[in-house]
Design an enzyme around this catalytic site. Structure first.
Site, short mmCIF file in Angstrom:
data_model
loop_
_atom_site.label_atom_id
_atom_site.label_comp_id
_atom_site.label_asym_id
_atom_site.label_seq_id
_atom_site.Cartn_x
_atom_site.Cartn_y
_atom_site.Cartn_z
N GLU A 129 -1.64 1.90 -14.34
CA GLU A 129 -1.40 0.49 -14.02
C GLU A 129 0.08 0.10 -14.11
O GLU A 129 0.57 -0.66 -13.27
CB GLU A 129 -2.21 -0.43 -14.94
CG GLU A 129 -3.72 -0.35 -14.74
CD GLU A 129 -4.21 -0.91 -13.40
OE1 GLU A 129 -3.42 -1.46 -12.61
OE2 GLU A 129 -5.42 -0.76 -13.14
N HIS B 251 -3.67 0.95 -5.94
CA HIS B 251 -4.18 2.24 -6.42
C HIS B 251 -4.35 3.31 -5.35
O HIS B 251 -4.23 4.49 -5.65
CB HIS B 251 -5.55 2.04 -7.08
CG HIS B 251 -5.49 1.35 -8.41
ND1 HIS B 251 -5.10 2.00 -9.56
CD2 HIS B 251 -5.76 0.08 -8.78
CE1 HIS B 251 -5.13 1.16 -10.59
NE2 HIS B 251 -5.53 -0.03 -10.14
N HIS C 271 -5.34 -5.83 -4.96
CA HIS C 271 -4.80 -5.00 -6.07
C HIS C 271 -5.36 -3.59 -6.00
O HIS C 271 -4.62 -2.61 -6.11
CB HIS C 271 -5.12 -5.62 -7.43
CG HIS C 271 -4.94 -4.63 -8.54
ND1 HIS C 271 -3.70 -4.32 -9.07
CD2 HIS C 271 -5.82 -3.82 -9.19
CE1 HIS C 271 -3.83 -3.37 -10.00
NE2 HIS C 271 -5.11 -3.06 -10.10
#
Ligand code: PHE
Ligand code: CO
Length: 293
Positions: free
Chosen positions: A194, A153, A148
């Site tokens: 997010e 990101h 993740h």
């Protein structure tokens, strides 16, 4: 992302931070190995062949879904992560990032207290969890893991405008801690970094890491008729609660990273005051007069 005696100092005492929306299981990282600022070496030898294989399969599954769902800035930067068949070395990515936007990535054992997190962002150091989810968690993992954090990101940290936004967010977070406004600022992170969507001439696209690293939410966020998608408005966003255990019921849509950066440039002190005086909005609600994309 906060609480406990370690919260106010933001200094690692070797125990995991208490997190918002806690489950029954404590964070799994080894906080004893982290430094005072919560960073740790990426222990590359810890990864098993099964871990690398999980990374390879997660990467392949997400990559083939990107066209038509992820924004172009993300798609063009994702290859900067390096070879898709092994967990990358953080130092290799940092070298490329440093040359492009001056950012670095640093290892962390998992979620860290918000003050420590804000400080790292303000220093252009993005914390990446070093452990990989188990094969049983292929479809869903409760805490952020290395996949993740890297896949979701890091590509947009290669985009200068987005990278500047992340740094400004970190500096703003240090101020929000003093103003007791972390909950409002955390909503901004949640609904942009997010779970943000961006409106492009080709249609809505995702730029939020929680969407881009999710097998199911990527398509859901763009196409599900039952999801609510409202235009980015700072105060509206800060009033809006979010869920951590389901797909989002509300997404906020920006027109460009520049719009996001400009809207968040002013001092938030009066914004926090204004929002504290308004009612909270539940996820999924469309207010009168709002456009639902
Ligand atoms: N302008 C914000 C403040 O005064 C700082 C900030 C910038 C916060 C970008 C979030 C994102 O607090
Ligand atoms: Co994340």
């Amino acid at each position: 992302m906060s609480g406990g005696p370690d919260f106010h100092s933001g200094v690692n005492l070797g125990v995991p931070p208490v997190t918002y929306g806690e489950g029954s299981r404590p964070p799994r990282g080894d906080y004893a190995k982290a430094r005072a600022d919560y960073t740790c070496e990426q222990d590359y030898a810890q990864y098993s062949e099964a871990d690398h294989d999980t990374y390879r399969r997660l990467y392949a599954r997400q990559l083939q879904q990107l066209p038509g769902l992820a924004c172009e800035e993300f798609i063009s930067a994702v290859q900067q992560l390096g070879a898709p068949d092994r967990i990358p070395r953080f130092d290799d990515i940092s070298e490329r990032l440093m040359r492009t936007t001056g950012w670095q990535i640093v290892g962390v054992p998992g979620l860290i207290p918000e003050e420590a997190f804000f400080k790292l962002l303000a220093e252009k150091r993005f914390p990446v969890t070093d452990w990989m989810r188990t094969p049983e968690e292929f479809d869903y993992v409760v805490e952020p893991d290395v996949f993740h954090d890297l896949f979701g990101h890091v590509p947009l940290l290669f985009n200068p405008t987005f990278a500047d936004y992340m740094q400004a967010y970190g500096a703003g977070g240090m101020k929000a801690s003093r103003l007791d406004a972390c909950e409002l600022l955390t909503r901004l992170y949640w609904y942009t970094v997010e779970f943000g969507l961006i409106n492009t001439p080709q249609g809505l696209r995702a730029y939020g890491a929680g969407i881009l690293s999710s097998a199911g939410e990527l398509r859901h966020s763009i196409t599900a008729p039952e999801a609510t998608r409202v235009g980015f408005d700072l105060q509206r966003l800060m009033r809006t609660r979010y869920r951590i255990d389901t797909y989002q019921a509300t997404y906020f849509v920006i027109d460009s990273f520049q719009q996001l950066f400009d809207a968040t440039r002013p001092d938030f002190t009066p914004v926090y005051e204004a929002v504290h005086g308004q009612s909270v909005v539940d996820a999924g609600v469309v207010l009168p007069g709002e456009r639902n994309f």
